[in-house]
Design a protein around this motif. Sequence first.
Motif, short mmCIF file in Angstrom:
data_model
loop_
_atom_site.label_atom_id
_atom_site.label_comp_id
_atom_site.label_asym_id
_atom_site.label_seq_id
_atom_site.Cartn_x
_atom_site.Cartn_y
_atom_site.Cartn_z
N LEU A 192 0.81 -1.22 0.00
CA LEU A 192 0.00 0.00 0.00
C LEU A 192 0.85 1.27 0.00
CD1 LEU A 192 -2.75 -1.11 2.56
CD2 LEU A 192 -2.81 -1.24 0.06
N ASN A 193 2.14 1.12 0.20
CA ASN A 193 3.04 2.29 0.15
C ASN A 193 3.55 2.57 -1.26
OD1 ASN A 193 3.05 2.97 2.95
ND2 ASN A 193 4.34 1.18 3.33
N SER A 194 3.20 1.69 -2.19
CA SER A 194 3.65 1.90 -3.57
C SER A 194 2.72 2.88 -4.28
CB SER A 194 3.67 0.57 -4.32
OG SER A 194 2.36 0.20 -4.71
N ASN A 195 3.10 3.27 -5.49
CA ASN A 195 2.24 4.13 -6.30
C ASN A 195 1.66 3.34 -7.48
OD1 ASN A 195 4.52 3.80 -7.89
ND2 ASN A 195 4.43 5.89 -8.73
N LYS A 196 1.64 2.01 -7.33
CA LYS A 196 1.22 1.15 -8.44
C LYS A 196 -0.29 0.88 -8.41
CE LYS A 196 5.63 -1.27 -9.04
NZ LYS A 196 6.31 -2.58 -9.05
N VAL A 197 -0.89 1.00 -9.59
CA VAL A 197 -2.29 0.66 -9.79
C VAL A 197 -2.34 -0.53 -10.74
CG1 VAL A 197 -4.52 1.44 -10.66
CG2 VAL A 197 -3.03 3.03 -9.42
N ALA A 198 -2.94 -1.61 -10.30
CA ALA A 198 -3.01 -2.83 -11.11
C ALA A 198 -4.32 -2.86 -11.89
CB ALA A 198 -2.89 -4.06 -10.23
N MET A 199 -4.24 -3.37 -13.11
CA MET A 199 -5.42 -3.75 -13.89
C MET A 199 -5.10 -5.10 -14.51
SD MET A 199 -7.11 -0.31 -15.55
CE MET A 199 -5.78 0.29 -16.59
N ALA A 200 -6.15 -5.86 -14.82
CA ALA A 200 -5.91 -7.21 -15.34
C ALA A 200 -7.06 -7.64 -16.23
CB ALA A 200 -5.73 -8.21 -14.20
N ALA A 268 -0.99 -1.05 -4.93
CA ALA A 268 -1.73 -0.42 -3.85
C ALA A 268 -3.22 -0.36 -4.12
CB ALA A 268 -1.20 1.00 -3.61
N ILE A 269 -3.60 -0.40 -5.41
CA ILE A 269 -5.01 -0.28 -5.81
C ILE A 269 -5.25 -1.17 -7.02
CG2 ILE A 269 -6.72 1.31 -6.85
CD1 ILE A 269 -5.44 3.58 -5.25
N GLY A 290 -6.22 -8.53 -0.89
CA GLY A 290 -6.48 -7.37 -0.04
C GLY A 290 -6.33 -6.03 -0.72
N LEU A 291 -6.57 -5.97 -2.02
CA LEU A 291 -6.42 -4.69 -2.71
C LEU A 291 -7.68 -3.84 -2.61
CD1 LEU A 291 -4.49 -5.52 -6.01
CD2 LEU A 291 -3.79 -3.92 -4.23
N PRO A 292 -7.56 -2.56 -2.29
CA PRO A 292 -8.68 -1.63 -2.44
C PRO A 292 -9.07 -1.55 -3.92
CG PRO A 292 -6.94 -0.68 -1.08
CD PRO A 292 -6.37 -1.91 -1.72
N ILE A 293 -10.36 -1.37 -4.18
CA ILE A 293 -10.88 -1.44 -5.55
C ILE A 293 -11.37 -0.07 -6.01
CG2 ILE A 293 -12.51 -2.60 -7.07
CD1 ILE A 293 -10.50 -4.49 -5.64
N VAL A 294 -11.06 0.27 -7.24
CA VAL A 294 -11.67 1.42 -7.91
C VAL A 294 -12.38 0.88 -9.14
CG1 VAL A 294 -11.27 3.55 -9.19
CG2 VAL A 294 -10.02 3.12 -7.07
N THR A 295 -13.70 1.09 -9.21
CA THR A 295 -14.45 0.54 -10.33
C THR A 295 -15.48 1.55 -10.84
OG1 THR A 295 -15.67 -1.41 -11.11
CG2 THR A 295 -16.27 -0.55 -8.94
N SER A 296 -16.13 1.18 -11.93
CA SER A 296 -17.09 2.05 -12.59
C SER A 296 -18.49 1.89 -12.00
CB SER A 296 -17.13 1.70 -14.08
OG SER A 296 -18.25 2.27 -14.71
N ASN A 335 -5.50 1.28 4.06
CA ASN A 335 -5.40 0.15 4.99
C ASN A 335 -6.78 -0.36 5.40
OD1 ASN A 335 -2.56 -0.71 6.05
ND2 ASN A 335 -2.41 1.51 5.75
N PHE A 336 -7.69 0.56 5.65
CA PHE A 336 -9.06 0.16 6.01
C PHE A 336 -9.71 -0.61 4.86
CE2 PHE A 336 -13.62 1.10 5.68
CZ PHE A 336 -14.07 0.51 6.86
N MET A 337 -9.61 -0.06 3.65
CA MET A 337 -10.23 -0.70 2.49
C MET A 337 -9.59 -2.06 2.19
SD MET A 337 -10.93 2.40 -0.22
CE MET A 337 -12.32 3.52 0.02
N SER A 338 -8.29 -2.15 2.39
CA SER A 338 -7.59 -3.41 2.15
C SER A 338 -8.14 -4.52 3.03
CB SER A 338 -6.09 -3.22 2.39
OG SER A 338 -5.41 -4.46 2.32
N LEU A 339 -8.31 -4.24 4.31
CA LEU A 339 -8.84 -5.24 5.23
C LEU A 339 -10.28 -5.61 4.85
CD1 LEU A 339 -8.53 -6.98 7.73
CD2 LEU A 339 -9.22 -5.01 9.12
N GLN A 340 -11.06 -4.64 4.41
CA GLN A 340 -12.44 -4.92 4.00
C GLN A 340 -12.48 -5.79 2.74
OE1 GLN A 340 -14.89 -4.20 6.11
NE2 GLN A 340 -13.20 -3.38 7.34
#
Length: 366
Positions: A192-200, A268-269, A290-296, A335-340
């Motif tokens: 979560l300290n990185s600046n990386k956003v994953a997509m797959a 991180a996301i 445990g990744l926080p999600i950003v979606t449409s 961190n909160f979103m990751s645990l959720q």
Amino acid sequence: MRNNKKRIIGFVCTSFDNVAGGLERQIIRTSESLNLKGYKIYIISFDNNSAKSFYQIPNQIEWLKCGNGLKPHTSAKKYQRLKQILHLRKTIKKYKITDIITFHHGIFPRVFLASFALKIIHIVSERNSLKNYDYIKLNKINLGFLSLFFANKITVQLKSYIKDYPFFLRKKIYVISNILKNPLEKYKAPDLNSNKVAMAGRLCAQKNFTPLLDQIKKSNSNEIEVSIAGEGGLRSFLEKEYNEQIKNSTLNLRGNIKNIDSFFSESAIFCFPSLWEGYPNSLVEALRMGLPIVTSKRMKYLTEFVENNVNGLILDDNDFLFEIKKLIVDKERLNFMSLQSHNKYIALCKRNPIKDWIKLIESNYQ
């Protein structure tokens, strides 16, 4: 009493040739699990003999290739298609298939014709939401869709999808979720300290990677690094359109990745911008790590997987970059979103899809 040793099941899909998708993983997991329960399983595809699977197929599962010289996902002359169908029919008879599970209604007409007048139980396993017809040229009322009338049973992956089908089909629709990997023994946050956003996902229009990439390109932003796992027909377009972002490492096209857990744990996301989905496999794998999600907002119905401001953000596509940049520096929120997300995955794992598959298969013999 169940006599599953007499059930010889063929799992039919279009292609397995070097495809690293969620469907292929699910077919292998499901076939292996059913085999362990005493069923004889064959994987059948419209590939040719030179085809090789990206994922390892267990030794006890035989892959039968029925392409008959035609390339998967391409059109063919009628006589060529007929020869392919006859080849499939010979295969069905040779291996004494009793039940066929066809993955998606698009290829069911071929499968049904190949088994016509044979004593075969047909299950069509739908792999997409019918919302996909809002984004493709093919009309929803097509031969494949109409052929569902001849299926004994139909499966969908989420209960919310049933309402999209005509009333007369709903009585034979069953909900069976995907087989998931076991949760991590102990929760461990990704980087979560990185600046990386994953997509797959497959590099195709459905996965809709371009809104975020366009926003990065337009703003000339280098505050985040986007990594995409997957291959597909849009690779050359992405390489050309976002050449500058690739050069400065703002965008990294990673190709097909076998260790997807490692890929996600470096980020991180997870950004999930698809136009439509069936069962959101890549999203589920991101939840597992445990990744926080950003979606449409198109995915707002996926409440079992993502809740706004709980384990992720549900946004307009135009807001992806702005909101991701805000979220990625808010470590407490991450961190909160990751645990959720981890908790969401635990809840999803409580289902028993193999038990559901067995119940469905055996219901055809009662």
